[in-house]
Design an enzyme around this catalytic site. Structure first.
Site, PDB file in Angstrom:
ATOM      1  N   LYS A  80     -50.993 -12.425 -91.166  1.00  0.00           N
ATOM      2  CA  LYS A  80     -50.443 -13.785 -91.222  1.00  0.00           C
ATOM      3  C   LYS A  80     -50.875 -14.503 -92.504  1.00  0.00           C
ATOM      4  O   LYS A  80     -50.097 -15.260 -93.084  1.00  0.00           O
ATOM      5  CB  LYS A  80     -50.839 -14.573 -89.982  1.00  0.00           C
ATOM      6  CG  LYS A  80     -50.027 -14.119 -88.766  1.00  0.00           C
ATOM      7  CD  LYS A  80     -50.453 -14.804 -87.509  1.00  0.00           C
ATOM      8  CE  LYS A  80     -49.618 -14.302 -86.331  1.00  0.00           C
ATOM      9  NZ  LYS A  80     -50.235 -14.610 -85.057  1.00  0.00           N
TER      10      LYS A  80
ATOM     11  N   LYS B  72     -42.623  -3.778 -86.075  1.00  0.00           N
ATOM     12  CA  LYS B  72     -42.191  -4.076 -84.704  1.00  0.00           C
ATOM     13  C   LYS B  72     -41.149  -5.181 -84.708  1.00  0.00           C
ATOM     14  O   LYS B  72     -41.057  -5.956 -85.661  1.00  0.00           O
ATOM     15  CB  LYS B  72     -43.401  -4.506 -83.868  1.00  0.00           C
ATOM     16  CG  LYS B  72     -44.091  -5.756 -84.384  1.00  0.00           C
ATOM     17  CD  LYS B  72     -44.948  -6.440 -83.325  1.00  0.00           C
ATOM     18  CE  LYS B  72     -45.220  -7.888 -83.707  1.00  0.00           C
ATOM     19  NZ  LYS B  72     -45.370  -8.841 -82.664  1.00  0.00           N
TER      20      LYS B  72
ATOM     21  N   LYS C 181     -40.444 -12.272 -83.495  1.00  0.00           N
ATOM     22  CA  LYS C 181     -39.637 -13.498 -83.424  1.00  0.00           C
ATOM     23  C   LYS C 181     -39.274 -14.007 -84.807  1.00  0.00           C
ATOM     24  O   LYS C 181     -38.197 -14.505 -85.030  1.00  0.00           O
ATOM     25  CB  LYS C 181     -40.425 -14.593 -82.707  1.00  0.00           C
ATOM     26  CG  LYS C 181     -40.477 -14.392 -81.223  1.00  0.00           C
ATOM     27  CD  LYS C 181     -40.802 -15.706 -80.554  1.00  0.00           C
ATOM     28  CE  LYS C 181     -41.752 -15.464 -79.406  1.00  0.00           C
ATOM     29  NZ  LYS C 181     -43.160 -15.389 -79.840  1.00  0.00           N
TER      30      LYS C 181
END
Ligand code: ADP
Length: 348
Positions: free
Chosen positions: A130, A212, A215
């Site tokens: 992140k 993966k 969202k």
């Protein structure tokens, strides 16, 4: 060590006794839910709610670590709630609530922060990922995300945490925080474990063969539970393939294995077997395989989408659900915090 605070015997819990198991998990309201959320998390929620005390939350505080703009937060919270219910969560069985409605979480997060070390937090894979994605906003909340997550879980003294594979490391950290707390102040918390029915934890791959489904990343390679039938077909048909194997029984390249993996999730065993055989005999037609996968995917996703759409705009109903869930969660949280304050000696 205070003698009054031996509440749990972890050896008993680690033996995974099913009696009295408490289940807890959450999903961030950072966008549309997708197939990875369903197979990594919600599918297990639905099964577990039949037998155990379950707490499932919309993790709005976690969303702030990456999405500080709150303009769309309310509609995203409503969407996640609606999609959870459309996938089969029954608010009469499980406590379905919003994280920020349980103020005790923030108190426990504060105490746990004193037991979490900078070095281990900086080494967390999700933090590093992140931080790379948002170099201008590497905030302390992002760094201490695993601490807040541990607080969410142990606030209910939960032992089973249905999550996808990406969360494995966070659960290991939660166990470390629990052990440090118990060692320092007395056995208040059982050790939480990542949970999946029967098998290994699930990782639903993205359609472009990299990483993966998620969202917020590669939206065209992620199948959302709100995608229209046309959109599902379009995304599946665009998945990367090649001209097929030339040697019988070859190893599948990752991007082909991903398509098979998606097929195993939504298609019947016969269908999967048919394409496995075709692959092994070098006469597979990926166009046909993707057409079949798209058809099965539409059959799987469209009823969820339609149900969620009906619920999503019923604000009164959703508010009532959240309040009912929060009431159950607050009761459990306040019982735990009473034990925590006693154990820590914060009882003057
Ligand atoms: P996202 O990564 O899409 O923002 P969250 O962080 O809100 O999702 O995760 C919610 C739940 O969904 C977690 O239990 C997580 O492990 C699971 N999950 C998310 N993506 C996947 C995936 N591609 N495969 C399996 N599980 C996933």
């Amino acid at each position: 060590m205070p003698s009054h605070s031996v509440i749990f015997d972890n050896s008993y819990i680690c033996g995974m006794s099913k009696q009295n198991a408490i289940v807890m998990s959450g999903i961030r309201p950072t966008g549309f839910l997708h197939l990875g959320n369903y197979f990594g998390a919600m599918r297990n929620y639905v099964k577990l709610q039949e037998e155990y005390t379950c707490f499932f939350m919309v993790a709005d505080l976690h969303a702030l670590t990456t999405h500080p703009d709150t303009k769309e937060l309310k509609s995203n919270v409503h969407r996640v709630l609606a999609e959870n219910i459309a996938c089969g969560i029954d608010p009469d069985k499980a406590a379905l609530y919003c994280q920020s409605h349980i103020r005790e979480t923030s108190e426990l997060y504060l105490y746990l922060n004193m037991l979490a070390y900078l070095g281990e937090l900086e080494k967390t894979t999700t933090f590093k990922d992140k931080a790379r994605l948002q170099p201008d906003n590497i905030n302390a909340g992002l760094l201490t995300y695993p601490v807040l997550q541990a607080a969410d879980i142990i606030l209910h003294r939960a032992t089973w945490v249905p999550v996808g594979k990406d969360q494995e490391q966070h659960l290991e950290m939660a166990r470390n925080f629990v052990n440090r707390f118990n060692h320092r102040y007395g056995n208040v918390f059982p050790e939480p474990m990542a949970y999946n029915f029967g098998d290994d934890l699930v990782k639903v791959p993205s359609l472009d063969g990299t990483g993966k489904m998620s969202k917020s990343e590669n939206q065209l390679a992620t199948l959302y539970l709100a995608d229209s039938d046309d959109m599902i077909v379009k995304k599946v048909m665009k998945a990367k393939t090649d001209s097929g194997p030339t040697e019988p029984n070859s190893t599948k390249p990752d991007y082909i294995e991903n398509i098979f993996q998606l097929m195993r999730l939504v298609s019947s065993a016969d269908v999967v077997l048919h394409f496995e055989k075709a692959f092994n005999e070098c006469n597979i037609r990926y166009g046909d395989m993707k057409k079949q996968l798209a058809e099965d995917m539409v059959k799987f996703i469209s009823p969820i989408r339609e149900k969620a759409e009906d619920i999503r705009t019923n604000e009164k109903y959703l508010t009532a659900i959240m309040e009912k869930g929060a009431e159950k969660a607050r009761k459990s949280a306040s019982d735990t915090m009473h034990l925590v304050r006693e154990a820590m000696g914060l009882n003057y």
